[in-house]
Design an enzyme around this catalytic site. Sequence first.
Site, PDB file in Angstrom:
ATOM      1  N   TYR A  23     -26.292 -26.220 -22.158  1.00 56.23           N
ATOM      2  CA  TYR A  23     -26.252 -25.512 -20.934  1.00 56.23           C
ATOM      3  C   TYR A  23     -26.195 -26.545 -19.696  1.00 56.23           C
ATOM      4  O   TYR A  23     -27.317 -27.397 -19.363  1.00 56.23           O
ATOM      5  CB  TYR A  23     -27.617 -24.721 -20.746  1.00 56.23           C
ATOM      6  N   ASP A  50     -25.867 -35.379 -18.910  1.00 58.22           N
ATOM      7  CA  ASP A  50     -26.387 -34.250 -18.181  1.00 58.22           C
ATOM      8  C   ASP A  50     -27.904 -34.745 -18.517  1.00 58.22           C
ATOM      9  O   ASP A  50     -28.676 -34.062 -19.567  1.00 58.22           O
ATOM     10  CB  ASP A  50     -26.019 -32.845 -18.437  1.00 58.22           C
ATOM     11  N   LYS A  78     -34.522 -31.248 -11.676  1.00 58.67           N
ATOM     12  CA  LYS A  78     -36.024 -31.153 -12.045  1.00 58.67           C
ATOM     13  C   LYS A  78     -36.850 -32.198 -11.443  1.00 58.67           C
ATOM     14  O   LYS A  78     -37.339 -32.057 -10.299  1.00 58.67           O
ATOM     15  CB  LYS A  78     -35.820 -30.771 -13.775  1.00 58.67           C
TER      16      LYS A  78
END
Length: 426
Positions: A145, A240, A268
Amino acid sequence: MPDSPLSQAAFQEALTLFPGGVNSPVRSFASVGGTPVVFSRGKGALLEDPDRHKYLDFVQSWGAHILGHTPAPVVRAVSRQVRRLTSVGAPTQEENHLGKLLQKAIPSLERLRFVSSGTEAVMSALRVARAWTNRPMILKFDGGYHGHADALLVSAGSGLATLNQPASAGVPEPLTSATLSVPYNDLEAVRAAFLAHPGKIAAVIVEPYAANMGLVLPLPGFLEGLRAITQEQGTLLIFDEVITGFRFHWGGVQTQVGVTPDLTTLGKIIGGGLPVGAYGGRKDLMDLVAPVGPVYQAGTLSGNPLAMAAGRAVMNQLTRPGFYEAIADKAERFFETLIHRLDPTRYYLAHKGGLATLFFAPGPINNLTQAKSSDTAAYARWFHALLEQKIFVAPAQFEAMFVGAAHTPRALRLAADAFLKALDAK
Ligand SMILES: Cc1ncc(COP(=O)(O)O)c(C=O)c1O
C-alpha cells in the site's frame, strides 16, 4: 459497546457527517463488525474514550507515534511553535532543521521535499521517476500500500486488502493500466515483468518491510535483487519507508540493510503525529522538481511549521542512546512470549523490532496470497475480545501492531496474557 454511551453517541453523529462515520476507511470496523470506539484523549500507550475508559493502544495512529500519544517534548515544541508561526507560504527555518536531521540519518536524501501526507510523497516520487526515465510504467507488489493515488490502487494492501477490493471505483482504467503488480518476495516475477515490458518500467516501488498486508518481511536477497535488477534495467528503485522510516533505528531500512534506493518516501514518525510526508533522493533526480526542473509539485501546507516542530522534537528523542534497543528488547520479549504459547498450526506471529502482525494462519507468510489464507472471522472475534478487555489492536487482520517507547514491560506482560486468552473467544 453498551458501557460507552458517549462514544456510541459520537459515532452515531459521525454517521450523519462522514461516509461510514469515518474520515479514513481503516478506522471503521468494516472487517471486524461492530461500532468503532471514538477517542478523545491519549497519553503514552493509553487512549481514553469520552466515557473515561482507558485502552492500551497498539495502533498508535497507524504508526505515526513512536513515543506514544502526546509526549511532553512534542507538546512543548508544538505549543512553542503555535505562538510563533503556524503556516506562512514562504520558507521557514523549521523546514531546514527537520530536513537536516533526515538527511543526516538517511544519506541517500541528497535533496528532499516535504509534503503533507505519505500519499502525496509517493505520488510525487513516481512523477519524478516517470520524468527522469521518460517511461510510463510502475511496478509494485501485491499487498503493498502506497497511499490512495489513482495509479497505485492496484492490488493494494491495508484497507483495500481487508475490504477485498482489487482496486477503487472512480479510477479510470488508463490510470492503472501502467501499474504492474507482482507478488512480494518474488524476484522471478519481477524479472518476468521486465521481460514483458522492455524499456517501459520507470520505477519499482516497494515497502522494504511490507506492513500493509500484515507484516511481511523480505526474504534474504529480495531487496538486494531489486536493486540489481533495477540498476540493470535503468529503472529507479523507490523505497516507501512511510512506515519503516525511523521505526527500527535512526534512519530507514535502507541504512540498516545497506541497499540504497534512488528515491525514498517518508511520513508518519517524521511528523510526530502531525500531517507530514517527504520524498527525496539523488540530487540529479530531485533537481527535476519545480522550481529547478519541469516536474510540478506544490502544497500550501507543505513543510508546515507545526509539523516540522513536532517532527524535530521526536527526532531529538530518537537519537538518545539506547532508544531503539529498549523498544526492541521489550517487544522481542513480548512477541517471544506469545510465540512460545501459540499453536503454530493455527497462528503465525511476524515481527521485527516494535512492529508485528499476528496472522490467524500457519506460517511462513511471505506474500499476499499466504497472508490471505488467514481466518479473518477468528481475527474479528479476537479483536472484539481484546476490545472488551480495553486493548485496542488494528480492526483488521491485514495491518500491523505497533509497540513503541511508551509501552511499559508490565503493560506488555499483561497484554500477552490478554492476547492469548482472547484467542479462545467464541
Ligand atoms: C507504506 C505506506 N505508504 C504510503 C502511505 C500513505 O500515507 P498517508 O496515509 O499519510 O497518505 C501509507 C499509509 O499507511 C503507508 O503505510
